[in-house]
Design an enzyme around this catalytic site. Structure first.
Site, PDB file in Angstrom:
ATOM      1  N   ASP A 123      13.698   6.713   1.478  1.00 28.72           N
ATOM      2  CA  ASP A 123      12.811   6.774   0.307  1.00 28.72           C
ATOM      3  C   ASP A 123      13.551   7.299  -0.912  1.00 28.72           C
ATOM      4  OD1 ASP A 123      10.735   6.049   2.083  1.00 28.72           O
ATOM      5  OD2 ASP A 123      10.330   8.142   2.554  1.00 28.72           O
TER       6      ASP A 123
ATOM      7  N   GLU B 243       3.221  -0.205  -1.194  1.00 24.50           N
ATOM      8  CA  GLU B 243       3.489   1.224  -1.325  1.00 24.50           C
ATOM      9  C   GLU B 243       4.816   1.407  -2.071  1.00 24.50           C
ATOM     10  OE1 GLU B 243       4.005   2.952   2.553  1.00 24.50           O
ATOM     11  OE2 GLU B 243       5.580   1.549   3.128  1.00 24.50           O
TER      12      GLU B 243
END
Length: 495
Positions: A17, A239
Site C-alpha cells: 500500500d 479501493e
C-alpha cells in the site's frame, strides 16, 4: 556496484500500500505493514523507509512511526492499521491519515518530521451541529488519501466500493460469536451492523485544522455499480485512493474492481470532474498489450506516483507466500505524455535502478517479475487452496527463496545489461527434481541462451550450472523448468 531492484526494500520487509512522497530532497514510503507468512492484512505497526530523491538505491530504515495502540479507539491493538497517507500541512507539520480494519473512522496523527514518530491527533469529524448529526459511518471511511494543494487547501479522499469481480459483504457474526472476540473487535463488529458500503469514492475539503470537514462528503468517481455510461466501465473504483498534482492536473490513482490493477482518473480540479484515464500497472501484467494470462500470481494492489530525479514512477505491491497477507512494495518507471496520459507499463525486476541490472554477480531469486506455473490462476481467489501451493516467493529464518518450482514453472527477470559475454548461469537450488532447465530471452523460446539437464536430491543449497551464451543490453532472462519433482530456488548468478 550499488543497485536496487524490485522489491525495492529488503526481501525480508513487507510494506504494501506504499504511498511515496518527496519531502526535503528525500522520498519517504508510507504504507501498511505485513509480515512473512501473515495470517491477516497489516498485522504490524507502521514503519517508514526513505532514500535520497537522486539515489533511490540508498534506502534507510526510519523505524516505527506509529503504533496500533496509540489511537484511543484501539487500546488493545486488536485492529490492524490499514493503508495510510501523509501530507505536509499548511502549518509545516506532517499529518498521517489512517484507518483500522473495517472500523468506520479515519484517524489523524501528526509529527514535526516526515520520518516521524507521529503522535495521535484525533479523528476526522464533521463540524459541530452540521449535517444532522451524521458521522463518517455513513460513507465507510477506508484507505484515506490526502492532498495539500498549492493554495494551502486540503482535500481528503477515501472509499470502498465492492462490485463486479470484487462483490463482497462485511463479515456477519452472531451476538454470541461477537461476545467471544477482544473488546475492541466487539466494538467494531457492533458498529458495522449499521454500516453499508458506499457505492462511490468520496472527497471532502478539510479545515486548516486538518481534521474537521468543511463540507459533507461528495462522490468523486463511480464504482462498478454506478459506472454505466461514465467512461469508467470495466475499470471502476474499488479501493486504494491516491492523489497527486502533476503539471497542473490532478491524478487520482485507485484500484479498480479487478483488484490487481492500478488505474488513474484525471481532472483540472482536485475534487470533481475526473475522467477515466487508463490502467497504469497490473501486478500480473493483465491488459498489457492485450495480455490475458497473468505473469505473476494476482493479488490486490495499492500505490501512488512519485517524481524522482530521472522521472516519474508508479509504486505498487505484489503478493508472496501464496496469500494476500505478505505483500511487498515495487516501483516501475512511467511516462506522462504531453497530453497528460499514462500508458500501461510492465512489471520489471530493475524497478528504481535507473536502468537494467548488471549482468554479472549474484541476485536473489525473489526479484523475479514473472512467476508462473501450471496452476497459475487468471483471477483472484485466495479461498482456493491451489493459490497457497502455487510457485511463490517465501521466507524462512530471514532467508528468502522461490518455492514449489515444478514442471511447467517459468521464472522471469527483466532486465540485465551483459557488457561481456556470459558463458555460465548459476542457479542455487535445493529439493528433489530431475529434468531440464532452459534459459531464454523470451517466452516464445525464440532466443535460447542455453539449457542443462539437472538431477537434484538434497535439502542443502547447491549450485546448478547452465552453459549459456548471453550478450547485449536490456536482456530479459526466463528460466523454464521441465521434469519431475519440486525445487526451491534461492539465487541466480552469472559468470
Amino acid at each position: 556496484m550499488e543497485q536496487v531492484f524490485n522489491p525495492y526494500l529488503p526481501l525480508t520487509e513487507y510494506v504494501p500500500d506504499g504511498e511515496p512522497h518527496v519531502f526535503d530532497g528525500r522520498i519517504y514510503i508510507y504504507g501498511s505493514h505485513d509480515k512473512s507468512k501473515g495470517k491477516a492484512y497489516c498485522e504490524e505497526d507502521y514503519v517508514t523507509w526513505s532514500a535520497p530523491v537522486d539515489n533511490p538505491k540508498d534506502w534507510r530504515y526510519e523505524g516505527v512511526i506509529y503504533r496500533k495502540n496509540q489511537d484511543p479507539s484501539n487500546p488493545d491493538g486488536a485492529m490492524q492499521l490499514w493503508a495510510p497517507d501523509v501530507t505536509k500541512g499548511p502549518d509545516g507539520r506532517y499529518y498521517l491519515y489512517y484507518c483500522f480494519s473495517f472500523y468506520p473512522e479515519i484517524g489523524v496523527a501528526v509529527s514535526d518530521s516526515p520520518a516521524g514518530p507521529f503522535e495521535y491527533y484525533g479523528h476526522v469529524k464533521y463540524p459541530d451541529n452540521l449535517y444532522g448529526g451524521k458521522t463518517l459511518n455513513d460513507h465507510m471511511p477506508f484507505d484515506p488519501a490526502v492532498l495539500t494543494d498549492d493554495d494551502g487547501r486540503v482535500y481528503l479522499y477515501w472509499g470502498f466500493a465492492p462490485a463486479c469481480e470484487k462483490e463482497m459483504e462485511l463479515p456477519k457474526l452472531s451476538d454470541d460469536e461477537i461476545a467471544k472476540l477482544p473488546p475492541t473487535i466487539q466494538k467494531m463488529m457492533n458498529v458495522l451492523k449499521n454500516v453499508k458500503f458506499e457505492i462511490n469514492s468520496q472527497v471532502a475539503e478539510l479545515e486548516p485544522d486538518m481534521i474537521t470537514m468543511k463540507e459533507e462528503p461528495r462522490p468523486l468517481i463511480p464504482s462498478g455499480k454506478t459506472s454505466e455510461g461514465t467512461g469508467f466501465e470495466g475499470h471502476a473504483f474499488f479501493e486504494a485512493s491516491s492523489i497527486r498534482k502533476i503539471n497542473g492536473k490532478y491524478y487520482f490513482v485507485y484500484s479498480s474492481h479487478k483488484s490487481h490493477e492500478l488505474c488513474y482518473a484525471i481532472s483540472d480540479k482536485p475534487d470533481r470532474d475526473f475522467k477515466y484515464g487508463g490502467t497504469i500497472i497490473s501486478n500480473g501484467n493483465i491488459g498489457l498489450d492485450g495480455n490475458e494470462k497473468p505473469t505473476y500470481t494476482l493479488s490486490n494492489n495499492h500505490g501512488g506516483i512519485a517524481k524522482l530525479s530521472d522521472g516519474y514512477y508508479i509504486f505498487y505491491h505484489r503478493c508472496t507466500d501464496g496469500n494476500e497477507f505478505s505483500r511487498q512494495g515495487c516501483a516501475d518507471k512511467i511516462q506522462i505524455e504531453a497530453d497528460g496520459s499514462i500508458k500501461q507499463i510492465a512489471m520489471t525486476s530493475c524497478g528504481l535502478n535507473g536502468g537494467a541490472l548488471v549482468g554479472s554477480g549474484t541476485y536473489p531469486a525473489g526479484i523475479a517479475c514473472h512467476i508462473t506455473s501450471a496452476t497459475t490462476m487468471a483471477h483472484i481467489d485466495f479461498n482456493d487452496p491451489i493459490m497457497a501451493k502455487q510457485t511463490r516467493m517465501t521466507q524462512e529464518q530471514n532467508v528468502t527463496f522461490i518455492t514449489s518450482v515444478e514442471d511447467g514453472t517459468v521464472l522471469g527477470y527483466k532486465y540485465f545489461d551483459f557488457d561481456n559475454k556470459t558463458l555460465e548461469l548459476l542457479v542455487e537450488v535445493r529439493g528433489k527434481f530431475g529434468g531440464v532447465i532452459e534459459a531464454t530471452g523470451d517466452l516464445e523460446n525464440k532466443e535460447l541462451y542455453g539449457k542443462a539437464s539437472i538431477n537434484v536430491n538434497t535439502n542443502s543449497w547447491q549450485l546448478v550450472s547452465i552453459p549459456v551464451d548471453i550478450s547485449g543490453k536490456e536482456k530479459a532472462l526466463y528460466l523454464s523448468f521441465t521434469g519431475n519433482g519440486s525445487l526451491d530456488v534461492k539465487s541466480i548468478g552469472f559468470k
